[in-house]
Design a protein around this motif. Structure first.
Motif, mmCIF file in Angstrom:
data_model
loop_
_atom_site.group_PDB
_atom_site.id
_atom_site.type_symbol
_atom_site.label_atom_id
_atom_site.label_comp_id
_atom_site.label_asym_id
_atom_site.label_seq_id
_atom_site.Cartn_x
_atom_site.Cartn_y
_atom_site.Cartn_z
ATOM 1 N N ILE A 285 0.862 -1.181 0.000
ATOM 2 C CA ILE A 285 0.000 0.000 0.000
ATOM 3 C C ILE A 285 0.896 1.228 0.000
ATOM 4 O O ILE A 285 1.853 1.323 0.771
ATOM 5 C CB ILE A 285 -0.932 0.015 1.226
ATOM 6 N N GLY A 286 0.595 2.162 -0.877
ATOM 7 C CA GLY A 286 1.410 3.367 -0.957
ATOM 8 C C GLY A 286 0.572 4.566 -1.354
ATOM 9 O O GLY A 286 -0.544 4.429 -1.857
ATOM 10 N N PRO A 287 1.060 5.746 -1.104
ATOM 11 C CA PRO A 287 2.299 6.000 -0.366
ATOM 12 C C PRO A 287 2.077 5.912 1.139
ATOM 13 O O PRO A 287 0.995 6.193 1.639
ATOM 14 C CB PRO A 287 2.663 7.409 -0.800
ATOM 15 N N SER A 288 3.131 5.528 1.854
ATOM 16 C CA SER A 288 3.035 5.412 3.307
ATOM 17 C C SER A 288 4.425 5.616 3.892
ATOM 18 O O SER A 288 5.416 5.092 3.373
ATOM 19 C CB SER A 288 2.489 4.037 3.705
ATOM 20 N N THR A 289 4.487 6.400 4.968
ATOM 21 C CA THR A 289 5.779 6.720 5.594
ATOM 22 C C THR A 289 5.784 6.496 7.097
ATOM 23 O O THR A 289 6.777 6.816 7.761
ATOM 24 C CB THR A 289 6.152 8.178 5.312
ATOM 25 N N ASP A 290 4.719 5.918 7.653
ATOM 26 C CA ASP A 290 4.619 5.804 9.104
ATOM 27 C C ASP A 290 3.933 4.487 9.431
ATOM 28 O O ASP A 290 2.925 4.121 8.809
ATOM 29 C CB ASP A 290 3.834 6.980 9.687
ATOM 30 N N LEU A 291 4.481 3.764 10.406
ATOM 31 C CA LEU A 291 3.889 2.503 10.858
ATOM 32 C C LEU A 291 3.134 2.645 12.168
ATOM 33 O O LEU A 291 2.598 1.658 12.673
ATOM 34 C CB LEU A 291 4.994 1.435 11.037
ATOM 35 N N ARG A 292 3.065 3.864 12.722
ATOM 36 C CA ARG A 292 2.412 4.029 14.021
ATOM 37 C C ARG A 292 0.913 3.828 13.927
ATOM 38 O O ARG A 292 0.274 3.493 14.925
ATOM 39 C CB ARG A 292 2.738 5.416 14.582
#
Length: 363
Positions: A285-292
């Motif tokens: 899945i994108g875009p994504s920059t955070d796993l919190r």
């Protein structure tokens, strides 16, 4: 156990067919062929007759045994009947060379006379035969191990990845990468390619090399994307001979003018395909920059090049939830225009307070 039957079986194993028949004939007169014991006795008699070369009697009895009640004896009788009724091939005379028989006389000086009578060679004694035995349990275990090994080997030759791109508010673009690690197109890939080919195609199919298939969709809204994913998974399972539950894909959004708050939920039930190895199925899945704000079970997701990579676990129910914020270009542009209007109004009010009045055109 019939008295005398074991002794007849031992005589048959030794190749003593005459004694075997002498022991079985009285037993056959007291046990009709309709009984299981009578059918077994006649099966031993057929084997003894075959050893003595009496094929006619063996064929007649075999035809009667093909209608007995015991399925095992019936199958054995059919097999022996096929052997007995098989046509015999004659060997051409030129394949062998026969030497004349020389007769020597006791008189001296007489030439030996060639005998016109040719002696037929004595046929070798028939080999002892016994009842046909089925394969042992060890052979069946070996076959099962080989089949399971082939299934696991072929199952590991396929890698499937689904890419979900959130290109905008209520806009989702899907891409499927189906890669055969063997470098050759598998039959399932060809069947699946034909299954997703529609008169009004949503998927754009691309084949870069043998064994690699890519399906790309145009940007769709959330409901259409969910229906497309369910339909594609259903077709993939049907071409593989499986009945897969439809995946549950839902996207809930809340528009705050300057951006959209998105909540994505994806649930995949893979309990029907527990034979696949791990890392053969994945979703990105994108875009994504955070796993919190990501929650996934049973395998935790990870970040790779600003994309969320989630490996699926075969044989289990996989569930992922994602909460993200996406800025709206239209909302940000509206704020910029509003800010410029406010700055222009402020500068105009300052100009008037300084006594310059409104700007005028030159005369």
């Amino acid at each position: 156990m019939i008295i005398g039957l074991a002794e007849a079986q031992q005589a048959l194993d030794r190749g003593d067919y005459g004694r075997c028949l002498r022991l079985l004939e009285p037993l056959a007169s007291t046990h009709p062929i309709s009984e299981s014991e009578g059918a077994l006795i006649r099966m031993l008699m057929v084997t003894a007759w075959m050893g003595q070369g009496e094929d006619r009697r063996a064929v007649t009895t075999c035809r009667l045994l093909t209608r007995c009640r015991d399925p095992e004896l019936r199958n054995r009788a059919k097999q022996l009947l096929n052997v007995l009724e098989a046509p015999s091939l004659e060997r051409p005379a030129r394949w062998s060379m026969q030497l004349p028989t020389l007769e020597m006389t006791p008189r001296m000086g007489q030439r030996p006379r060639i005998s016109r009578r040719r002696r037929q060679p004595t046929p070798p004694p028939p080999p002892p035969t016994g009842p046909t035995k089925g394969p042992s349990a060890g052979f069946a275990a070996v076959v099962i191990v080989v089949l399971v090994g082939l299934t696991l080997l072929l199952g590991g030759c396929m890698q499937i990845r689904a890419d979900l791109d959130l290109v905008g508010p209520d806009r989702l673009e899907m891409t499927w990468h189906i890669n055969s690690l063997s470098g050759r197109t598998l039959p399932w890939q060809s069947n699946f390619r034909s299954a997703v080919r529609d008169p009004n195609p949503i998927w754009t199919q691309t084949t870069l090399r043998d064994g690699e298939l890519t399906l790309t969709s145009r940007p769709l809204n959330a409901d259409t994307a969910a229906r497309l994913m369910s339909d594609t998974v259903e077709r993939a399972g049907r071409t593989a001979g499986l009945s897969l539950p439809p995946p549950d894909l839902s996207i809930h959004e809340r528009n705050w003018l300057v951006g959209v708050q998105q909540n994505l939920s994806l649930k995949l039930d893979l309990t029907e395909i527990d034979s696949l190895p791990r890392d053969s199925l994945a979703v990105t899945i994108g875009p994504s920059t955070d796993l919190r704000h990501v929650n996934s079970v049973p395998v935790p997701a990870r970040l790779e090049e600003q994309r969320l990579v989630w490996s699926l676990a075969p044989g289990e129910v996989n569930h992922l939830q994602l909460h993200r914020w996406q800025w709206s270009r239209l909302g940000l542009g509206s704020l910029v225009v509003l800010g410029l209007l406010l700055v222009s109004t402020l500068l105009q009010s300052i100009r008037q307070s300084l006594g310059y009045g409104y700007p005028q055109l030159p005369s």
